[in-house]
Structure formats: structure tokens, C-alpha cells
Design an enzyme around this catalytic site. Sequence first.
Site, PDB file in Angstrom:
ATOM      1  N   ASN A  96      16.229 -10.624 -25.511  1.00  0.00           N
ATOM      2  CA  ASN A  96      16.762 -10.577 -26.876  1.00  0.00           C
ATOM      3  C   ASN A  96      17.634 -11.812 -27.040  1.00  0.00           C
ATOM      4  O   ASN A  96      18.731 -11.887 -26.497  1.00  0.00           O
ATOM      5  CB  ASN A  96      17.580  -9.285 -27.041  1.00  0.00           C
ATOM      6  N   ARG A 102      12.327  -9.522 -28.296  1.00  0.00           N
ATOM      7  CA  ARG A 102      12.748  -8.945 -29.577  1.00  0.00           C
ATOM      8  C   ARG A 102      12.680 -10.059 -30.620  1.00  0.00           C
ATOM      9  O   ARG A 102      13.312 -11.102 -30.471  1.00  0.00           O
ATOM     10  CB  ARG A 102      14.189  -8.433 -29.511  1.00  0.00           C
ATOM     11  N   HIS A 143      16.036  -2.809 -37.188  1.00  0.00           N
ATOM     12  CA  HIS A 143      16.293  -1.799 -36.161  1.00  0.00           C
ATOM     13  C   HIS A 143      15.083  -0.872 -35.984  1.00  0.00           C
ATOM     14  O   HIS A 143      15.233   0.266 -35.518  1.00  0.00           O
ATOM     15  CB  HIS A 143      17.517  -0.917 -36.492  1.00  0.00           C
ATOM     16  N   ARG A 158      29.638  -6.807 -41.936  1.00  0.00           N
ATOM     17  CA  ARG A 158      28.791  -7.020 -43.123  1.00  0.00           C
ATOM     18  C   ARG A 158      29.186  -6.053 -44.236  1.00  0.00           C
ATOM     19  O   ARG A 158      29.475  -4.890 -43.979  1.00  0.00           O
ATOM     20  CB  ARG A 158      27.312  -6.803 -42.768  1.00  0.00           C
ATOM     21  N   GLU A 208      16.612   0.213 -27.005  1.00  0.00           N
ATOM     22  CA  GLU A 208      15.683  -0.747 -27.599  1.00  0.00           C
ATOM     23  C   GLU A 208      14.941  -1.530 -26.517  1.00  0.00           C
ATOM     24  O   GLU A 208      13.766  -1.843 -26.669  1.00  0.00           O
ATOM     25  CB  GLU A 208      16.463  -1.708 -28.524  1.00  0.00           C
TER      26      GLU A 208
HETATM   27  C1  LIG Z   1      19.001  -6.553 -37.404  1.00  0.00           C
HETATM   28  C2  LIG Z   1      20.380  -6.265 -36.940  1.00  0.00           C
HETATM   29  O1  LIG Z   1      21.250  -5.915 -37.693  1.00  0.00           O
HETATM   30  O2  LIG Z   1      20.572  -6.366 -35.627  1.00  0.00           O
HETATM   31  P1  LIG Z   1      21.936  -6.104 -34.831  1.00  0.00           P
HETATM   32  O3  LIG Z   1      22.279  -4.658 -34.944  1.00  0.00           O
HETATM   33  O4  LIG Z   1      21.567  -6.496 -33.419  1.00  0.00           O
HETATM   34  O5  LIG Z   1      22.976  -6.984 -35.451  1.00  0.00           O
HETATM   35 MG   LIG Z   2      22.239  -3.572 -32.263  1.00  0.00          MG
END
Ligand SMILES: CC(=O)OP(=O)(O)O
Ligand SMILES: [Mg+2]
Length: 397
Positions: A7, A91, A180, A241, A385
Site C-alpha cells: 500500500n 492497493r 474502502h 476531512r 484490507e
Molecule cells: C480512500 C481513503 O480514504 O483511504 P484512507 O482511509 O486510507 O485514507
Molecule cells: Mg484506512
Amino acid sequence: MKILVINCGSSSIKYQLFDMTDESVLATGLVEKIGTESAMIKHEVPGAEEKVLISEILDHRVGMKKVLDLLMDKEEGVIQSADEVAAVGHRVVHGGEFFSRSVVIDSQVRQAIRQTIDLAPLHNPPNLLGIDAAQAQLPHATHVAVFDTAFHQTMPDYAYMYALPRILYQKYKVRRYGFHGTSHKYVSQRAAEFLGKPLADLKIISCHIGNGASITAVQGGKSVDTSMGMTPLEGLMMGTRSGDIDPAIVPFVIAKEELTIGEVSSMMNKHSGLLGVSGISSDMREVTEAMFDGNSQAKLAIDMYIYKIKKVIGSYVAAMDGLDVLLFTAGVGENASLIRERVCEGLSFFGIEIDKEENAIRKKEERRISTPASKVEVLVIPTNEELMIARETKELV
Ligand SMILES: CC(=O)OP(=O)(O)O
Ligand SMILES: [Mg+2]
Ligand SMILES: Nc1ncnc2c1ncn2[C@@H]1O[C@H](COP(=O)(O)OP(=O)(O)O)[C@@H](O)[C@H]1O
């Protein structure tokens, strides 16, 4: 058969080596701060002490070589030669509309991943670097791409289209993709197995709540809606975010604060969410602690975080006209009993009732936290994952 799972981020490589005869983990690790003179490798072999190395690693290729050197180390290595690695599972975050399942990487696949860079400028370029680096070091292995987006390709058009002029979809494939997927697929399969019921008969809401967070409605084993969109910014409030906001805020902030588009994007991706609202941290543990210490911004951040999860759960009950299983996974979902308890509070209209004592117990295993009277099974399912990527890879070798 030995499979290496990779990853790759812009400055990191996470890896795990599996022996697929029994799915055991032979080694796991992380290369950080690639591109600097003081890059760090943390390498762990189960049963042995973790090794930490600091050295100059200027690119992913050098990083991959160092990882292989560690795996093949004369004294402490777990394989004797690189040829023992039959396959590498990568990934890849964005597969656009090209991929609805995992694929062996050839020049066409590589080209398609390149074409998707516009849709995932933060994720796909490092993913490609990882593929190149691993192919250079392991030319005889089969390399497989496993996409975060693939599982969600079953969403119906009315769930994945934005109400924007159609030309944007035709020209640039602007639509919702979801992420995800590897995790949502894995945990929904595990949930069905845990309950001893066919996945095909179940309506599941899968809450992957980590640093990045998304919720997926899984009906009959297929993703029918998910909270992330064209990028992993849409949907829930996350560690850093913002999740959903009124899009009109973007031009407003650009005008008022004289920011560039890049700066606003960075604000919404890296300085918002739990971090932005609490002003304390993106880490749920630290924000929770501050809330208990009486910090009102931390309390607000957590109230907002929970409220948004509840609203998405409610909307997915509507999307599927029912619900059999509500499951929690990833860093927060697996560990934060307080968040699970508060999300489930006030969902009694759906017949959701959890056993607070069972919920409060900390253990890293698959379990039920609903009461026998609950109409919906509420489960905690640790995600994996890497194992899922290894399994998908094995199927293609
Ligand atoms: C796509 C995504 O949000 O991945 P991560 O949870 O690894 O930041
Ligand atoms: Mg994650
Ligand atoms: N015991 C815990 N209580 C609350 N939150 C936790 C706990 N353990 C981990 N977390 C949260 O899990 C998050 C990381 O989740 P994870 O799924 O590992 O993230 P990612 O893979 O997206 O980086 C962190 O923000 C952390 O706050």
C-alpha cells in the site's frame, strides 16, 4: 504460496508478506519519509522484536529494495530469495469506471490507472510508483491491482450520478465512485459468516470509521450506495476531512480569504473534520479525552461526527428498505465503544438495541453487541484490507 501486499502513499510504503497456505503473516512493516535522508523503516516479524532502521531513501524503488533486503536477510529474513514471492497485491485507490474487480497488471491496466490520475491526484501517482518499484525488484512475480473503488461499481446510476450537467460525466467521468471497497467487501463477507447466513439474503450497513471514514449499504453482497464520492472527501466528517459541505462555500472562501483552489482543497482534506472543529487533534482518542476534560469544541466535534454517521445510516435503511446487520469496523469503529453507543442511541425506531456492557468490552475479535431483542444484528468486525488484497491476488495467480 507467498504473497506480498503493498500500500503505497506519496512518501510511504506499507507492506505485509503472507504465506497463503495458512494465511499467516510472515512479516509486516512501513517505510516512512521516502524522499528524505532520514527515512525510517519499521519492520516486524511476528514473535520477534520490531526493527527500526533510519537511512537515506530517495525514492520508492530504493525503499522497495530495502524492504526486500530485510525480508531476505541472511540471519533474520523470512525468505531466502525474491523468487519465493509468487505474487504482489497492490492497493490502488482509484480504478475509475475501468475496474469492477481485481486484475493482473499489464501495460493496458497500467495505462488505465494512469488515466485515472485526474480523479485521484493524491493517491494514484504514489500507487503507480509502488507498482513500478515492486515490478523492478520482483520481475518474476505476478503483480495484481486491487482497487478501493471496484466493489462499488455495482451502484445504480441514480446513486452514483451527481445532479450536474451531463457533459461533465461524458467528458471527465465526474460521478461518485466510493472507496474502502476492499474493506467493506471483506467485513460484509465476515459478517455473513459470523451469523451463519447467506450474504445474498442480507441487508448490511457497513461503517468503516477510521481516519478516512465511509459507510456502505450492502444488499445481497453488492454495494448499492456509499458515502464517499468522486474523491474520498465526500460524506462523513473524518479525522482531517470535512465530508459533505455546501459546495457554494468553496467559491465563497476563495473570494473572502483570497485562497487558491489548491489551498481550499488542502483546507478541506487536511485541516477540517475532527481536527478543524476541535482545534485539538484528528485522533479520536485525543478529542474524546479533551471532551471529558470539559473542552466544548471537542464536544461539538464529536456531536457532529456522531450525528452525521446516524444520518447516513438512516438514509441507507431507506435506500435498502430495511436492515438486517449494522456493523462497525476500522480504527474508531473497532475501538471506540462510546462512539458506537452514541451512534446506536436513538435508532430504536429501526429496532436497533445494543447491549451497553458487551459494547464496552475491549477485544479485537468479531462479535455481536446487540441484545437478543434487537431486530437488527449489530456487530463489530475487525477489518483486514491486507488479507483481502492477498486473497484477491491469490485468485488471479
Ligand atoms: C480512500 C481513503 O480514504 O483511504 P484512507 O482511509 O486510507 O485514507
Ligand atoms: Mg484506512
Ligand atoms: N481506542 C480507541 N478509541 C478511539 N479511537 C481510536 C482508538 N484506537 C484507534 N482509534 C482511532 O482510529 C483512527 C485510525 O483508524 P485507522 O482505521 O487505523 O485509520 P487509517 O487506516 O484510515 O489511517 C485514529 O484516528 C484513532 O483516533
